[in-house]
Design a protein around this motif. Structure first.
Motif, PDB file in Angstrom:
ATOM      1  N   GLN A 164      42.254  28.107 -36.044  1.00  0.00           N
ATOM      2  CA  GLN A 164      40.816  28.075 -36.276  1.00  0.00           C
ATOM      3  C   GLN A 164      40.051  28.256 -34.977  1.00  0.00           C
ATOM      4  OE1 GLN A 164      40.350  24.252 -38.342  1.00  0.00           O
ATOM      5  NE2 GLN A 164      39.987  25.373 -40.230  1.00  0.00           N
ATOM      6  N   ALA A 165      38.835  28.756 -35.101  1.00  0.00           N
ATOM      7  CA  ALA A 165      37.979  28.901 -33.932  1.00  0.00           C
ATOM      8  C   ALA A 165      37.857  27.570 -33.205  1.00  0.00           C
ATOM      9  CB  ALA A 165      36.608  29.415 -34.339  1.00  0.00           C
ATOM     10  N   GLY A 166      37.938  27.632 -31.892  1.00  0.00           N
ATOM     11  CA  GLY A 166      37.911  26.440 -31.071  1.00  0.00           C
ATOM     12  C   GLY A 166      39.275  25.868 -30.766  1.00  0.00           C
ATOM     13  N   GLY A 167      40.289  26.353 -31.444  1.00  0.00           N
ATOM     14  CA  GLY A 167      41.629  25.860 -31.237  1.00  0.00           C
ATOM     15  C   GLY A 167      42.323  26.523 -30.066  1.00  0.00           C
ATOM     16  N   SER A 168      43.605  26.199 -29.918  1.00  0.00           N
ATOM     17  CA  SER A 168      44.382  26.677 -28.785  1.00  0.00           C
ATOM     18  C   SER A 168      45.728  27.222 -29.231  1.00  0.00           C
ATOM     19  CB  SER A 168      44.622  25.547 -27.778  1.00  0.00           C
ATOM     20  OG  SER A 168      43.413  25.055 -27.244  1.00  0.00           O
ATOM     21  N   LEU A 169      46.234  28.158 -28.462  1.00  0.00           N
ATOM     22  CA  LEU A 169      47.578  28.676 -28.616  1.00  0.00           C
ATOM     23  C   LEU A 169      48.162  28.915 -27.238  1.00  0.00           C
ATOM     24  CD1 LEU A 169      47.260  31.369 -31.446  1.00  0.00           C
ATOM     25  CD2 LEU A 169      48.492  29.193 -31.607  1.00  0.00           C
ATOM     26  N   ARG A 170      49.479  28.852 -27.151  1.00  0.00           N
ATOM     27  CA  ARG A 170      50.168  29.138 -25.906  1.00  0.00           C
ATOM     28  C   ARG A 170      51.225  30.207 -26.174  1.00  0.00           C
ATOM     29  NH1 ARG A 170      50.897  26.727 -20.883  1.00  0.00           N
ATOM     30  NH2 ARG A 170      52.966  26.944 -19.916  1.00  0.00           N
ATOM     31  N   LEU A 171      51.049  31.363 -25.573  1.00  0.00           N
ATOM     32  CA  LEU A 171      51.984  32.453 -25.708  1.00  0.00           C
ATOM     33  C   LEU A 171      53.010  32.406 -24.588  1.00  0.00           C
ATOM     34  CD1 LEU A 171      49.565  35.420 -26.534  1.00  0.00           C
ATOM     35  CD2 LEU A 171      50.527  33.694 -28.076  1.00  0.00           C
ATOM     36  N   SER A 172      54.233  32.777 -24.916  1.00  0.00           N
ATOM     37  CA  SER A 172      55.304  32.824 -23.937  1.00  0.00           C
ATOM     38  C   SER A 172      55.933  34.202 -23.936  1.00  0.00           C
ATOM     39  CB  SER A 172      56.379  31.775 -24.243  1.00  0.00           C
ATOM     40  OG  SER A 172      55.856  30.470 -24.189  1.00  0.00           O
ATOM     41  N   CYS A 173      56.405  34.614 -22.780  1.00  0.00           N
ATOM     42  CA  CYS A 173      57.070  35.904 -22.620  1.00  0.00           C
ATOM     43  C   CYS A 173      58.233  35.718 -21.663  1.00  0.00           C
ATOM     44  CB  CYS A 173      56.093  36.949 -22.092  1.00  0.00           C
ATOM     45  SG  CYS A 173      56.859  38.521 -21.651  1.00  0.00           S
ATOM     46  N   ALA A 174      59.437  35.824 -22.178  1.00  0.00           N
ATOM     47  CA  ALA A 174      60.642  35.645 -21.383  1.00  0.00           C
ATOM     48  C   ALA A 174      61.304  36.989 -21.123  1.00  0.00           C
ATOM     49  CB  ALA A 174      61.614  34.706 -22.094  1.00  0.00           C
ATOM     50  N   ALA A 175      61.522  37.293 -19.860  1.00  0.00           N
ATOM     51  CA  ALA A 175      62.147  38.548 -19.466  1.00  0.00           C
ATOM     52  C   ALA A 175      63.644  38.362 -19.285  1.00  0.00           C
ATOM     53  CB  ALA A 175      61.535  39.075 -18.174  1.00  0.00           C
ATOM     54  N   SER A 176      64.400  39.330 -19.762  1.00  0.00           N
ATOM     55  CA  SER A 176      65.840  39.328 -19.582  1.00  0.00           C
ATOM     56  C   SER A 176      66.311  40.755 -19.350  1.00  0.00           C
ATOM     57  CB  SER A 176      66.555  38.712 -20.782  1.00  0.00           C
ATOM     58  OG  SER A 176      66.308  39.466 -21.959  1.00  0.00           O
ATOM     59  N   GLY A 177      67.529  40.896 -18.854  1.00  0.00           N
ATOM     60  CA  GLY A 177      68.079  42.209 -18.592  1.00  0.00           C
ATOM     61  C   GLY A 177      68.596  42.314 -17.180  1.00  0.00           C
ATOM     62  N   SER A 178      68.546  43.515 -16.637  1.00  0.00           N
ATOM     63  CA  SER A 178      69.066  43.782 -15.306  1.00  0.00           C
ATOM     64  C   SER A 178      67.933  44.247 -14.403  1.00  0.00           C
ATOM     65  CB  SER A 178      70.176  44.840 -15.368  1.00  0.00           C
ATOM     66  OG  SER A 178      70.741  45.061 -14.096  1.00  0.00           O
ATOM     67  N   PHE A 179      67.600  43.425 -13.435  1.00  0.00           N
ATOM     68  CA  PHE A 179      66.532  43.746 -12.510  1.00  0.00           C
ATOM     69  C   PHE A 179      66.711  42.937 -11.238  1.00  0.00           C
ATOM     70  CE2 PHE A 179      64.444  39.775 -13.405  1.00  0.00           C
ATOM     71  CZ  PHE A 179      64.695  39.546 -14.748  1.00  0.00           C
ATOM     72  N   LEU A 180      66.118  43.437 -10.166  1.00  0.00           N
ATOM     73  CA  LEU A 180      66.148  42.723  -8.905  1.00  0.00           C
ATOM     74  C   LEU A 180      65.017  41.716  -8.819  1.00  0.00           C
ATOM     75  CD1 LEU A 180      66.945  45.638  -6.427  1.00  0.00           C
ATOM     76  CD2 LEU A 180      68.538  43.945  -7.366  1.00  0.00           C
ATOM     77  N   THR A 181      63.814  42.170  -9.097  1.00  0.00           N
ATOM     78  CA  THR A 181      62.645  41.316  -9.055  1.00  0.00           C
ATOM     79  C   THR A 181      61.674  41.738 -10.146  1.00  0.00           C
ATOM     80  OG1 THR A 181      61.507  42.725  -7.442  1.00  0.00           O
ATOM     81  CG2 THR A 181      62.807  40.892  -6.567  1.00  0.00           C
ATOM     82  N   ILE A 182      60.840  40.808 -10.532  1.00  0.00           N
ATOM     83  CA  ILE A 182      59.704  41.103 -11.384  1.00  0.00           C
ATOM     84  C   ILE A 182      58.455  40.953 -10.546  1.00  0.00           C
ATOM     85  CG2 ILE A 182      58.358  40.379 -13.383  1.00  0.00           C
ATOM     86  CD1 ILE A 182      60.933  39.515 -14.703  1.00  0.00           C
ATOM     87  N   ASN A 183      57.670  41.986 -10.515  1.00  0.00           N
ATOM     88  CA  ASN A 183      56.453  41.967  -9.724  1.00  0.00           C
ATOM     89  C   ASN A 183      55.321  41.371 -10.565  1.00  0.00           C
ATOM     90  OD1 ASN A 183      57.761  45.061  -8.689  1.00  0.00           O
ATOM     91  ND2 ASN A 183      57.805  43.193  -7.459  1.00  0.00           N
ATOM     92  N   THR A 184      54.360  42.160 -10.936  1.00  0.00           N
ATOM     93  CA  THR A 184      53.251  41.660 -11.726  1.00  0.00           C
ATOM     94  C   THR A 184      53.649  41.515 -13.195  1.00  0.00           C
ATOM     95  OG1 THR A 184      51.644  42.661 -10.232  1.00  0.00           O
ATOM     96  CG2 THR A 184      50.864  42.087 -12.423  1.00  0.00           C
ATOM     97  N   MET A 185      53.195  40.439 -13.816  1.00  0.00           N
ATOM     98  CA  MET A 185      53.312  40.254 -15.248  1.00  0.00           C
ATOM     99  C   MET A 185      51.909  40.149 -15.823  1.00  0.00           C
ATOM    100  SD  MET A 185      56.544  37.630 -15.592  1.00  0.00           S
ATOM    101  CE  MET A 185      56.907  38.173 -17.274  1.00  0.00           C
ATOM    102  N   GLY A 186      51.767  40.533 -17.059  1.00  0.00           N
ATOM    103  CA  GLY A 186      50.447  40.495 -17.649  1.00  0.00           C
ATOM    104  C   GLY A 186      50.467  40.416 -19.152  1.00  0.00           C
ATOM    105  N   TRP A 187      49.304  40.113 -19.683  1.00  0.00           N
ATOM    106  CA  TRP A 187      49.080  40.095 -21.113  1.00  0.00           C
ATOM    107  C   TRP A 187      47.987  41.087 -21.460  1.00  0.00           C
ATOM    108  CZ3 TRP A 187      52.089  37.608 -24.595  1.00  0.00           C
ATOM    109  CH2 TRP A 187      52.927  36.599 -24.110  1.00  0.00           C
ATOM    110  N   TYR A 188      48.205  41.855 -22.503  1.00  0.00           N
ATOM    111  CA  TYR A 188      47.255  42.803 -23.030  1.00  0.00           C
ATOM    112  C   TYR A 188      47.089  42.526 -24.518  1.00  0.00           C
ATOM    113  CZ  TYR A 188      48.051  45.336 -18.669  1.00  0.00           C
ATOM    114  OH  TYR A 188      48.138  45.696 -17.344  1.00  0.00           O
TER     115      TYR A 188
END
Length: 123
Positions: A13-37
């Motif tokens: 409902q309007a006025g409420g809250s949510l918390r989104l999560s994004c977990a990265a996995s795979g093969s990489f050296l580093t993660i630079n910028t992360m973002g939400w769109y």
């Protein structure tokens, strides 16, 4: 390849809250910028918030003071805490990261996208 697993969307409902999560996995050296769109029906995908590896954040004006992006580098996870939600926030939210891909050798920098998680805010 880097996979982004998103969670936390839902109906609120309007006025409420949510918390989104994004977990990265795979093969990489580093993660630079992360973002939400986000992308609302009939609209183009737009930036919501970004956070660099050093913790510098950037927000679109419409969410400043209400949303907070954060990350846990040890868990390769980004979060979007959304408070005081408005019906205008209704959209599919997508996680993004820029990563230094690696699979036996350095593959370069690439942008990766999650599958999206739907947020619906009722009035």
């Amino acid at each position: 390849q880097v996979q982004l697993a998103e969670s936390g969307g839902g109906l609120v409902q309007a006025g409420g809250s949510l918390r989104l999560s994004c977990a990265a996995s795979g093969s990489f050296l580093t993660i630079n910028t992360m973002g939400w769109y986000r992308q609302a029906p009939g609209n183009q995908r737009e930036l919501v918030a970004t956070i660099t590896s050093g913790g510098t954040t950037n927000y679109t004006d419409s969410v400043k003071g209400r949303f907070t992006i954060s990350r846990d580098n040890a868990k390769n996870t980004a979060y979007l805490q959304m408070n005081s939600l408005k019906p205008e926030d209704t959209a599919v939210y997508y996680c993004n990261c820029n990563a230094e891909a690696y699979n036996g050798r350095y593959l370069g920098k690439y942008d990766y996208w999650g599958q999206g998680t739907r947020v619906t805010v009722s009035s």
